[in-house]
Write an enzyme that holds these catalytic residues in place. Structure first.
Site, PDB file in Angstrom:
ATOM      1  N   PRO A   1       0.745  -1.554   0.019  1.00 27.96           N
ATOM      2  CG  PRO A   1      -0.473  -0.841   2.095  1.00 27.96           C
ATOM      3  CD  PRO A   1       0.898  -2.463   1.491  1.00 27.96           C
TER       4      PRO A   1
ATOM      5  CD  GLU B   1      -0.389  -6.676  10.477  1.00 31.10           C
ATOM      6  OE1 GLU B   1      -1.488  -8.377  10.552  1.00 31.10           O
ATOM      7  OE2 GLU B   1      -0.422  -5.629  10.433  1.00 31.10           O
TER       8      GLU B   1
ATOM      9  NE  ARG C   1      -6.990  -5.633 -20.940  1.00 33.48           N
ATOM     10  CZ  ARG C   1      -8.164  -6.336 -21.699  1.00 33.48           C
ATOM     11  NH1 ARG C   1      -8.823  -8.198 -21.527  1.00 33.48           N
ATOM     12  NH2 ARG C   1      -8.602  -5.965 -22.155  1.00 33.48           N
TER      13      ARG C   1
ATOM     14  CG  ASP D   1      -8.881  -2.760 -23.111  1.00 32.84           C
ATOM     15  OD1 ASP D   1      -7.250  -3.097 -22.782  1.00 32.84           O
ATOM     16  OD2 ASP D   1      -9.418  -3.315 -23.900  1.00 32.84           O
TER      17      ASP D   1
HETATM   18  C1  4FV Z   1      -1.473  -4.129  -1.040  1.00 34.63           C
HETATM   19  C2  4FV Z   1      -2.476  -3.000  -2.098  1.00 34.63           C
HETATM   20  C3  4FV Z   1      -1.909  -4.232  -0.162  1.00 34.63           C
HETATM   21  C4  4FV Z   1      -0.135  -4.320   3.252  1.00 34.63           C
HETATM   22  C5  4FV Z   1       0.047  -5.850   4.001  1.00 34.63           C
HETATM   23  C6  4FV Z   1      -0.552  -7.525   1.529  1.00 34.63           C
HETATM   24  C7  4FV Z   1      -1.172  -6.342   1.579  1.00 34.63           C
HETATM   25  C8  4FV Z   1      -0.290  -7.672   3.191  1.00 34.63           C
HETATM   26  N1  4FV Z   1      -0.170  -4.476  -2.834  1.00 34.63           N
HETATM   27  N2  4FV Z   1      -1.390  -2.994  -3.743  1.00 34.63           N
HETATM   28  N3  4FV Z   1      -2.735  -2.021  -2.154  1.00 34.63           N
HETATM   29  N4  4FV Z   1      -1.144  -5.166   0.270  1.00 34.63           N
HETATM   30  O1  4FV Z   1      -3.068  -4.167   0.596  1.00 34.63           O
HETATM   31  O2  4FV Z   1      -0.086  -3.491  -3.472  1.00 34.63           O
HETATM   32  O3  4FV Z   1       1.085  -7.951   3.345  1.00 34.63           O
END
Ligand code: 4FV
Length: 255
Positions: free
Chosen positions: A88, A116, A153, A168
């Site tokens: 994230p 986590e 794609r 697209d």
């Molecule tokens: C995520 C996202 C995501 C965070 C902790 C996996 C999680 C767990 N990855 N974009 N939004 N990853 O939420 O790519 O390890």
């Protein structure tokens, strides 16, 4: 185009790769995905990949060693690749970035976290951090599949006819036009007559107008650096909408 995925749930990735556009592209050999089970790169007999967080707190953190061992093994072939950590905290993924990755033609090595997250020192071995959106998933696998699907794609031959990737949404910078198929009438809802006219010039113009209407309504932020032709169509559309608003037959555009 080659992809590599590091995950503790290889079956989650492999299952998706058997189907649809991505599945066909892999069968055609125009794309390749190698999935690595992180536990194969652990050194303890319990194949442990996580541990308690230093500093305390809830949940577990993924250890650095299995990733380090896996990347050292993978990189030993000396092929140029881009190592991407899905999290994230990453750069927000988009069609523009999908095109960027495709054009770079580098193997994409996708690191999927769980729990986590991964020990922060993983970033010493990562080229780029990518997020697919502002929400927290239980793992990076879905994000890795989003990248694989959207990049595959773009490979010529991946989609039925060449045109469609260009067609697209977002490829032209705005949302897609409405699509219809049989039956001509359903529950009193008829397919727009223009689409039954066979007049492809008029149909193309209608589709452009409806794509601009969708974009104006749902994603006005995308309506930038439009071509003169698109701007002309958008202006006509806006005056039509305003006219309807003034006649009270159209709810105001809530932007
Ligand atoms: C995520 C996202 C995501 C965070 C902790 C996996 C999680 C767990 N990855 N974009 N939004 N990853 O939420 O790519 O390890």
């Amino acid at each position: 185009m080659k992809f590599e995925v590091l995950t503790i749930f290889p079956e989650v990735i492999e299952c998706y790769l058997k189907h649809g556009v991505v599945g066909r592209a892999l069968n055609k050999g125009i794309a390749e995905v190698k999935v690595y089970n992180l536990r194969d790169f652990t050194t303890d007999r319990h194949r442990k990949v996580d541990d308690y967080p230093y500093g305390g707190g809830a949940g577990m953190v993924m250890q650095i060693e299995p990733f380090y061992n896996a990347l050292r093994h993978i990189k030993s072939d000396g092929i140029p690749r881009k190592v991407i950590l899905l999290s994230p905290q990453g750069r927000r993924f988009s069609q523009r970035i999908a095109k960027e990755f495709y054009k770079e033609e580098k193997t994409l090595t996708l690191i999927c976290g769980r729990y986590e997250g991964i020990d922060e020192r993983i970033k010493a071995f990562v080229d780029e951090e990518i997020s697919i959106g502002d929400y927290v998933l239980s793992g990076g696998e879905l994000a890795a599949l989003v990248i694989i699907d959207s990049v595959v794609r773009l490979i010529p031959g991946a989609l039925g006819d060449e045109l469609s990737a260009e067609e697209d949404s977002f490829m032209k910078g705005f949302l897609d036009y409405p699509h219809y198929t049989r039956p001509e009438e359903f529950e009193g809802m008829r397919v727009p007559d223009i689409l039954l006219s066979g007049d492809h010039k008029k149909i193309a113009l209608w589709r452009k107008k409806e794509a601009l209407r969708n974009t104006l309504k749902n994603r006005p932020d995308l309506l930038k650096n439009l071509s003169a032709e698109d701007m002309k169509i958008l202006k006509e559309l806006c005056s039509e909408i305003n006219k309807k608003i003034l006649e009270g037959v159209h709810e105001p555009v809530n932007n």
